[in-house]
Design a protein around this motif. Structure first.
Motif, PDB file in Angstrom:
ATOM      1  N   PRO A  72       0.832  -1.216   0.000  1.00  0.00           N
ATOM      2  CA  PRO A  72       0.000   0.000   0.000  1.00  0.00           C
ATOM      3  C   PRO A  72       0.860   1.257   0.000  1.00  0.00           C
ATOM      4  N   PHE A  73       0.261   2.346  -0.494  1.00  0.00           N
ATOM      5  CA  PHE A  73       0.927   3.630  -0.345  1.00  0.00           C
ATOM      6  C   PHE A  73       1.128   3.864   1.143  1.00  0.00           C
ATOM      7  N   GLN A  74       2.183   4.531   1.478  1.00  0.00           N
ATOM      8  CA  GLN A  74       2.509   4.771   2.881  1.00  0.00           C
ATOM      9  C   GLN A  74       2.676   3.442   3.632  1.00  0.00           C
ATOM     10  N   ALA A  75       3.284   2.456   2.984  1.00  0.00           N
ATOM     11  CA  ALA A  75       3.464   1.127   3.570  1.00  0.00           C
ATOM     12  C   ALA A  75       4.122   1.164   4.947  1.00  0.00           C
ATOM     13  N   PRO A  76       5.152   2.012   5.172  1.00  0.00           N
ATOM     14  CA  PRO A  76       5.760   2.007   6.503  1.00  0.00           C
ATOM     15  C   PRO A  76       4.786   2.386   7.623  1.00  0.00           C
ATOM     16  N   GLN A  77       3.826   3.226   7.328  1.00  0.00           N
ATOM     17  CA  GLN A  77       2.870   3.641   8.353  1.00  0.00           C
ATOM     18  C   GLN A  77       1.705   2.657   8.483  1.00  0.00           C
ATOM     19  N   SER A  78       1.567   1.744   7.549  1.00  0.00           N
ATOM     20  CA  SER A  78       0.407   0.851   7.545  1.00  0.00           C
ATOM     21  C   SER A  78       0.492  -0.242   8.599  1.00  0.00           C
ATOM     22  N   GLY A  79       1.695  -0.533   9.090  1.00  0.00           N
ATOM     23  CA  GLY A  79       1.862  -1.621  10.046  1.00  0.00           C
ATOM     24  C   GLY A  79       2.000  -2.981   9.381  1.00  0.00           C
ATOM     25  N   LEU A  80       1.911  -3.031   8.066  1.00  0.00           N
ATOM     26  CA  LEU A  80       1.968  -4.294   7.330  1.00  0.00           C
ATOM     27  C   LEU A  80       3.375  -4.888   7.283  1.00  0.00           C
ATOM     28  N   LEU A  81       4.381  -4.068   7.105  1.00  0.00           N
ATOM     29  CA  LEU A  81       5.729  -4.569   6.859  1.00  0.00           C
ATOM     30  C   LEU A  81       6.279  -5.425   7.995  1.00  0.00           C
ATOM     31  N   PRO A  82       6.164  -5.017   9.265  1.00  0.00           N
ATOM     32  CA  PRO A  82       6.645  -5.895  10.337  1.00  0.00           C
ATOM     33  C   PRO A  82       5.867  -7.215  10.423  1.00  0.00           C
ATOM     34  N   LEU A  83       4.621  -7.226   9.957  1.00  0.00           N
ATOM     35  CA  LEU A  83       3.845  -8.470   9.971  1.00  0.00           C
ATOM     36  C   LEU A  83       4.442  -9.499   9.022  1.00  0.00           C
ATOM     37  N   TYR A  84       4.930  -9.058   7.873  1.00  0.00           N
ATOM     38  CA  TYR A  84       5.615  -9.987   6.981  1.00  0.00           C
ATOM     39  C   TYR A  84       6.757 -10.673   7.727  1.00  0.00           C
ATOM     40  N   LEU A  85       7.601  -9.877   8.373  1.00  0.00           N
ATOM     41  CA  LEU A  85       8.751 -10.432   9.080  1.00  0.00           C
ATOM     42  C   LEU A  85       8.323 -11.348  10.218  1.00  0.00           C
ATOM     43  N   ALA A  86       7.296 -10.946  10.951  1.00  0.00           N
ATOM     44  CA  ALA A  86       6.823 -11.759  12.077  1.00  0.00           C
ATOM     45  C   ALA A  86       6.328 -13.129  11.625  1.00  0.00           C
ATOM     46  N   VAL A  89       8.272 -13.984   6.393  1.00  0.00           N
ATOM     47  CA  VAL A  89       8.464 -13.499   5.025  1.00  0.00           C
ATOM     48  C   VAL A  89       9.576 -12.451   5.061  1.00  0.00           C
ATOM     49  N   THR A  90      10.723 -12.815   4.500  1.00  0.00           N
ATOM     50  CA  THR A  90      11.884 -11.925   4.553  1.00  0.00           C
ATOM     51  C   THR A  90      12.105 -11.149   3.264  1.00  0.00           C
ATOM     52  N   THR A  91      11.355 -11.512   2.200  1.00  0.00           N
ATOM     53  CA  THR A  91      11.486 -10.839   0.914  1.00  0.00           C
ATOM     54  C   THR A  91      10.113 -10.746   0.256  1.00  0.00           C
ATOM     55  N   VAL A  92       9.828  -9.591  -0.355  1.00  0.00           N
ATOM     56  CA  VAL A  92       8.605  -9.438  -1.132  1.00  0.00           C
ATOM     57  C   VAL A  92       8.947  -8.869  -2.498  1.00  0.00           C
ATOM     58  N   ARG A  93       8.093  -9.202  -3.475  1.00  0.00           N
ATOM     59  CA  ARG A  93       8.227  -8.623  -4.820  1.00  0.00           C
ATOM     60  C   ARG A  93       6.902  -7.954  -5.154  1.00  0.00           C
ATOM     61  N   ASP A  94       6.939  -6.639  -5.263  1.00  0.00           N
ATOM     62  CA  ASP A  94       5.745  -5.878  -5.617  1.00  0.00           C
ATOM     63  C   ASP A  94       5.579  -5.944  -7.126  1.00  0.00           C
ATOM     64  N   THR A  95       4.417  -6.422  -7.580  1.00  0.00           N
ATOM     65  CA  THR A  95       4.207  -6.657  -9.006  1.00  0.00           C
ATOM     66  C   THR A  95       3.564  -5.487  -9.724  1.00  0.00           C
ATOM     67  N   GLY A  96       3.408  -4.376  -9.049  1.00  0.00           N
ATOM     68  CA  GLY A  96       2.888  -3.190  -9.725  1.00  0.00           C
ATOM     69  C   GLY A  96       2.462  -2.151  -8.723  1.00  0.00           C
ATOM     70  N   GLY A  97       3.141  -1.046  -8.733  1.00  0.00           N
ATOM     71  CA  GLY A  97       2.820   0.024  -7.803  1.00  0.00           C
ATOM     72  C   GLY A  97       3.550   1.292  -8.192  1.00  0.00           C
ATOM     73  N   SER A  98       3.567   2.228  -7.279  1.00  0.00           N
ATOM     74  CA  SER A  98       4.248   3.493  -7.502  1.00  0.00           C
ATOM     75  C   SER A  98       5.755   3.285  -7.415  1.00  0.00           C
ATOM     76  N   LEU A  99       6.440   3.489  -8.523  1.00  0.00           N
ATOM     77  CA  LEU A  99       7.891   3.281  -8.537  1.00  0.00           C
ATOM     78  C   LEU A  99       8.596   4.198  -7.546  1.00  0.00           C
ATOM     79  N   THR A 100       8.127   5.416  -7.429  1.00  0.00           N
ATOM     80  CA  THR A 100       8.731   6.357  -6.490  1.00  0.00           C
ATOM     81  C   THR A 100       8.553   5.885  -5.060  1.00  0.00           C
ATOM     82  N   GLU A 101       7.326   5.516  -4.696  1.00  0.00           N
ATOM     83  CA  GLU A 101       7.056   5.032  -3.328  1.00  0.00           C
ATOM     84  C   GLU A 101       7.867   3.775  -3.026  1.00  0.00           C
ATOM     85  N   LEU A 102       7.917   2.852  -3.985  1.00  0.00           N
ATOM     86  CA  LEU A 102       8.634   1.600  -3.761  1.00  0.00           C
ATOM     87  C   LEU A 102      10.140   1.817  -3.656  1.00  0.00           C
ATOM     88  N   ALA A 103      10.682   2.709  -4.474  1.00  0.00           N
ATOM     89  CA  ALA A 103      12.114   3.012  -4.401  1.00  0.00           C
ATOM     90  C   ALA A 103      12.461   3.655  -3.062  1.00  0.00           C
TER      91      ALA A 103
END
Length: 137
Positions: A72-86, A89-103
């Motif tokens: 999601p946009f604003q992924a760091p604030q969403s709380g989602l990213l630490p859930l992957y690690l918990a 899931v140590t690696t993700v591949r985003d298959t389509g999103g905002s290149l600027t946000e993802l970079a």
């Protein structure tokens, strides 16, 4: 983790995903961001300054990779990213999103500013006409 000290996972059941073999009462030592030792508990003495975690009753498996996500946009604030690690899931591949946000996310993650899995991305979201996601390119 302090890079001057190793992390030792002691007592779990190690799964070799190539062969399907399991090693009960295993030991896994991590120095920095690399696995430095894998074996049986009885054949290993942890360094005196190591952080030792009792993993008895747990499974030791390689990090999982989710190959199709749309962060999601604003992924760091969403709380989602630490859930992957918990959940391993140590690696993700985003298959389509905002290149600027993802970079920016990958840069923050690589710098240690954001707790997140390793992030790969392939390009902007492919959409139709009229676009369903007009602000997600």
């Amino acid at each position: 983790m302090d890079s001057d000290h190793s992390l030792v996972l002691l007592g779990g059941t190690l799964v070799d995903v190539r062969t399907g073999d399991t090693t009960p009462d295993a030991v896994l030592e991590i120095e920095g961001n690399r696995i430095s030792h894998v074996g049986r508990r009885n054949d290993f003495t942890p360094p005196p300054d190591a952080r030792v975690v009792d993993t008895s009753g747990a499974w030791l498996i390689p990090g999982l990779v989710d190959m199709h996500v749309h962060l999601p946009f604003q992924a760091p604030q969403s709380g989602l990213l630490p859930l992957y690690l918990a959940h391993g899931v140590t690696t993700v591949r985003d298959t389509g999103g905002s290149l600027t946000e993802l970079a920016l996310l990958r840069q923050a993650s690589d710098a240690g500013d954001v707790l997140a899995p390793r992030v790969f991305f392939v390009g902007p979201l492919l959409d139709g006409l009229p676009p369903l996601w007009p602000n997600h390119t």
